[in-house]
Design an enzyme around this catalytic site. Structure first.
Site, PDB file in Angstrom:
ATOM      1  N   LYS A  62      33.217  99.788 110.895  1.00  0.00           N
ATOM      2  CA  LYS A  62      33.628  99.473 112.252  1.00  0.00           C
ATOM      3  C   LYS A  62      35.148  99.556 112.339  1.00  0.00           C
ATOM      4  CE  LYS A  62      33.280  96.070 115.960  1.00  0.00           C
ATOM      5  NZ  LYS A  62      32.962  94.685 116.350  1.00  0.00           N
ATOM      6  N   TYR A  64      34.474  95.675 108.718  1.00  0.00           N
ATOM      7  CA  TYR A  64      35.280  95.723 109.933  1.00  0.00           C
ATOM      8  C   TYR A  64      36.716  96.035 109.535  1.00  0.00           C
ATOM      9  CZ  TYR A  64      36.365  94.434 114.804  1.00  0.00           C
ATOM     10  OH  TYR A  64      36.741  94.456 116.124  1.00  0.00           O
TER      11      TYR A  64
END
Length: 311
Positions: free
Chosen positions: A170, A144
């Protein structure tokens, strides 16, 4: 243990909308397993490509490691193989490694590696953190990219060579130039996920950069709208997308932006409005006030009809 390989998991989640379920709490802030099972079963009835248990919308930051494993295990058990379940892991490297092992033990199909706690670091330090977690588990890992864990394209390329189970990226910062550099260098080696708050606002332009999916927090309480909006994005129906933004997403963002932490609080408020009360948020988050909940209820009631969002 997951029956999916990291690549199989990445390919599957890249082909549909992703859901980050809230973690329900009782009035005393303990985990409400009964409500969580009900929510997971309900969400599995929709055409969604993956469930991220104990993610950001699931208040990962407020859960103990033992609670994260419990939440993930319940999600896996209730999903019953209908939809891949991925687990949030994070904090310092040692804790993140332990949580990745626990996620595998709980039967998760993959992990989402959230930023390490507090510290700013250089690229080599972030790379060591990601590589250590990847080496700990056989599950597919999605990094992320946000806050204090922003990997550049060169670091990601090195990690992809060293870590075959690093399969997803992400984006949570909205740096279009960085996203372009990453995709230009790595192409289809990774599955790319839109991860900005209220990702629907970025979904159409990001699709052009190879980001085929995103995490929809509103899926928790308006799954019909979320699914139809995603379908409009994938068919590049600009009129339908902007109708959904104008009539629902942007007014919701206006409420969300009033106070810090509302990105999560507004989702639990939405669950309450639709009759799936999932309890309070844990501190340091705060609840929406009664007037804001009334605004949200009206917005939900008047959201665009399916006929507007569909072809």
């Amino acid at each position: 243990m997951s029956k999916m390989t990291p690549k199989e998991m990445a390919d599957e989640i890249g082909n549909g909308l992703l859901s980050f379920p809230v973690t329900p709490f009782n009035a005393d802030y303990s985990f409400n397993e009964t409500q969580y099972r009900s929510n997971i079963d309900w969400l599995c009835g929709y055409n969604v490509a993956g469930l991220f248990a104990a993610g950001g919308t699931g208040e990962f930051f407020s859960l103990t490691p033992a609670e994260v494993e419990k939440v993930v295990g319940v999600a896996v058990n209730e999903a019953r193989g209908r939809i891949p379940v991925l687990a949030g892991v994070g904090y310092g490297t040692a804790i993140a490694k332990d949580m990745a092992i626990a996620a595998e033990r709980a039967g998760a199909d993959g992990v989402l590696l959230l930023p390490p706690y507090l510290m700013q670091s250089e690229q080599e330090g972030l790379a060591a953190h990601v590589e250590a977690v990847c080496a700990t588990t056989k599950l597919g890992v999605i990094v992320y990219n946000r806050d204090n864990a922003i990997l550049n394209e060169r670091t990601l390329e090195k990690l992809c060579k060293r870590c075959p189970n690093l399969v997803g990226y992400k984006d949570g910062i909205g740096d279009i130039e960085l996203m372009t550099r990453v995709y230009s260098r790595l192409g289809t080696r990774l599955t790319y996920i839109g991860g900005l708050p209220t990702a629907e606002t970025f979904a159409l332009p990001y699709l052009e950069m190879g980001v085929t999916t995103y995490s929809s927090a509103v899926f928790n309480f308006v799954p019909d709208f979320a699914i139809n909006f995603y379908a409009a994005v994938r068919r590049r129906d600009r009129d339908a997308v902007y109708a959904g933004l104008r009539d629902f997403i942007l007014p919701l963002i206006e409420i969300r932006n009033r106070k810090k932490g509302y990105a999560v609080s507004i989702i639990k408020a939405g669950m309450k409005v639709i009759g799936r009360d999932s309890g309070p948020v844990r501190s340091p988050l705060i609840e929406l006030d009664s007037s804001e909940i009334a605004e949200l209820a009206k917005l939900i009631q008047n959201r665009p009809e399916k006929s507007v969002m569909q072809e």
